[in-house]
Design a protein around this motif. Structure first.
Motif, PDB file in Angstrom:
ATOM      1  N   LEU A   1      49.245 -19.934  50.950  1.00 24.32           N
ATOM      2  CA  LEU A   1      50.229 -18.879  50.690  1.00 24.32           C
ATOM      3  C   LEU A   1      50.156 -17.877  51.836  1.00 24.32           C
ATOM      4  O   LEU A   1      49.366 -16.938  51.827  1.00 24.32           O
ATOM      5  CB  LEU A   1      49.947 -18.218  49.339  1.00 24.32           C
ATOM      6  N   SER A   2      51.004 -18.100  52.810  1.00 20.96           N
ATOM      7  CA  SER A   2      50.948 -17.313  54.036  1.00 20.96           C
ATOM      8  C   SER A   2      51.521 -15.910  53.848  1.00 20.96           C
ATOM      9  O   SER A   2      50.905 -14.919  54.252  1.00 20.96           O
ATOM     10  CB  SER A   2      51.714 -18.046  55.139  1.00 20.96           C
ATOM     11  N   TYR A   3      52.690 -15.839  53.236  1.00 20.39           N
ATOM     12  CA  TYR A   3      53.341 -14.530  53.045  1.00 20.39           C
ATOM     13  C   TYR A   3      54.316 -14.668  51.874  1.00 20.39           C
ATOM     14  O   TYR A   3      55.450 -15.111  52.053  1.00 20.39           O
ATOM     15  CB  TYR A   3      54.077 -14.100  54.318  1.00 20.39           C
ATOM     16  N   ILE A   4      53.856 -14.319  50.693  1.00 24.78           N
ATOM     17  CA  ILE A   4      54.671 -14.454  49.479  1.00 24.78           C
ATOM     18  C   ILE A   4      54.824 -13.071  48.865  1.00 24.78           C
ATOM     19  O   ILE A   4      53.934 -12.573  48.172  1.00 24.78           O
ATOM     20  CB  ILE A   4      54.033 -15.422  48.460  1.00 24.78           C
ATOM     21  N   GLU A   5      55.969 -12.451  49.091  1.00 23.88           N
ATOM     22  CA  GLU A   5      56.146 -11.054  48.712  1.00 23.88           C
ATOM     23  C   GLU A   5      56.571 -10.865  47.263  1.00 23.88           C
ATOM     24  O   GLU A   5      56.610  -9.737  46.776  1.00 23.88           O
ATOM     25  CB  GLU A   5      57.168 -10.403  49.629  1.00 23.88           C
TER      26      GLU A   5
ATOM     27  N   ILE B   1      45.238 -21.029  48.688  1.00 28.00           N
ATOM     28  CA  ILE B   1      44.494 -20.250  49.672  1.00 28.00           C
ATOM     29  C   ILE B   1      45.413 -19.175  50.245  1.00 28.00           C
ATOM     30  O   ILE B   1      46.578 -19.436  50.539  1.00 28.00           O
ATOM     31  CB  ILE B   1      43.995 -21.140  50.831  1.00 28.00           C
ATOM     32  N   VAL B   2      44.871 -17.961  50.388  1.00 22.72           N
ATOM     33  CA  VAL B   2      45.563 -16.915  51.141  1.00 22.72           C
ATOM     34  C   VAL B   2      44.750 -16.678  52.409  1.00 22.72           C
ATOM     35  O   VAL B   2      43.577 -16.287  52.338  1.00 22.72           O
ATOM     36  CB  VAL B   2      45.682 -15.607  50.339  1.00 22.72           C
TER      37      VAL B   2
ATOM     38  N   LEU C   1      49.459 -12.589  52.903  1.00 22.79           N
ATOM     39  CA  LEU C   1      49.787 -11.580  51.895  1.00 22.79           C
ATOM     40  C   LEU C   1      50.431 -12.256  50.698  1.00 22.79           C
ATOM     41  O   LEU C   1      51.324 -13.102  50.852  1.00 22.79           O
ATOM     42  CB  LEU C   1      50.744 -10.544  52.495  1.00 22.79           C
ATOM     43  N   ILE C   2      49.940 -11.892  49.520  1.00 23.65           N
ATOM     44  CA  ILE C   2      50.606 -12.252  48.268  1.00 23.65           C
ATOM     45  C   ILE C   2      50.819 -10.973  47.483  1.00 23.65           C
ATOM     46  O   ILE C   2      49.983 -10.063  47.503  1.00 23.65           O
ATOM     47  CB  ILE C   2      49.786 -13.271  47.439  1.00 23.65           C
TER      48      ILE C   2
ATOM     49  N   GLY D   1      40.112 -10.279  54.484  1.00 21.38           N
ATOM     50  CA  GLY D   1      41.264  -9.571  55.027  1.00 21.38           C
ATOM     51  C   GLY D   1      42.576  -9.890  54.359  1.00 21.38           C
ATOM     52  O   GLY D   1      43.602  -9.252  54.647  1.00 21.38           O
ATOM     53  N   ALA D   2      42.588 -10.860  53.456  1.00 20.15           N
ATOM     54  CA  ALA D   2      43.834 -11.205  52.749  1.00 20.15           C
ATOM     55  C   ALA D   2      44.325 -10.011  51.934  1.00 20.15           C
ATOM     56  O   ALA D   2      43.535  -9.196  51.450  1.00 20.15           O
ATOM     57  CB  ALA D   2      43.601 -12.400  51.834  1.00 20.15           C
TER      58      ALA D   2
END
Length: 200
Positions: free
Chosen positions: A63-67, A90-91, A96-97, A116-117
């Motif tokens: 999950l690279s960038y799930i807003e 995995i983040v 960012l999730i 750092g996630a």
């Protein structure tokens, strides 16, 4: 990229719910992993099923960038499939999730937050309904409570998210909070700070 933090109640998949444009979730296979970016909506499940059909050996969803999500019903349906398919989630450290993205992360069989996630939670609202203003036994809560029960997450996490921040805001979780709700399967590292996550 500054997150939009879209989240609305079920059935509202229109842009008006977020007040701005968004990028629907996209998937890219990278070796034995599938990398996801974007906002969860009614198209997400079909796109996911297509990519896993082409990559049957991939069992890790990065999950690279799930807003967040534009449709909470679509989110829980999709996330249940991720759980049922036995995917790890995995983040990455620069990932960012938030909102519905955090709910999706919890669907993983094995869940990893890299140092750092960013992990964001808040309440939900829409159609003149605010989650914190309706009784705890109101059926509007059931889609979330049923989902968390199905994936084996304590419902206390749901109630925590409602109080953590209003629907138009975001609370960035720290490692102690993540560990409190067993969000990872191996203990949470130091997560991104509020300043880092707001800028991300």
């Amino acid at each position: 990229m500054k997150p939009a933090f879209c989240t609305v109640i079920a059935g509202l998949a229109a842009l008006a719910g977020c007040g701005q444009q968004y990028d629907p979730m996209q998937f890219a296979a990278q070796g034995d992993q599938i990398v996801a970016t974007g906002t969860i909506d009614h198209t997400t499940l079909d796109a996911f099923l297509e990519v896993i059909q082409r990559n049957p050996d991939a069992k890790t969803l990065v999950l690279s960038y799930i807003e967040g999500s534009m449709d909470d019903d679509a989110n829980v349906v999709f996330s249940r499939v991720v759980h049922e398919q036995g995917f790890d989630t995995i983040v990455p450290s620069d990932g960012l999730i938030a909102s519905g993205g955090t709910d999706l992360f919890l669907a993983g069989k094995r869940r990893v937050l890299e140092p750092g996630a960013c992990v964001g939670v808040h309440s939900w609202g829409g159609w003149n309904i605010v989650a914190t203003e309706i009784p705890k036994d109101d059926p509007e809560h059931d889609r979330y409570l049923d989902y968390f029960e199905d994936i084996g997450v304590d419902e206390a996490f749901y109630w925590y998210t409602l109080d953590a921040a209003p629907s138009e805001g975001m609370h960035w979780m720290n490692a102690a909070e993540a560990d409190r709700f067993d969000m990872t399967t191996g203990g949470a590292p130091r997560l991104g700070s509020a300043a880092q996550c707001d800028a991300r």
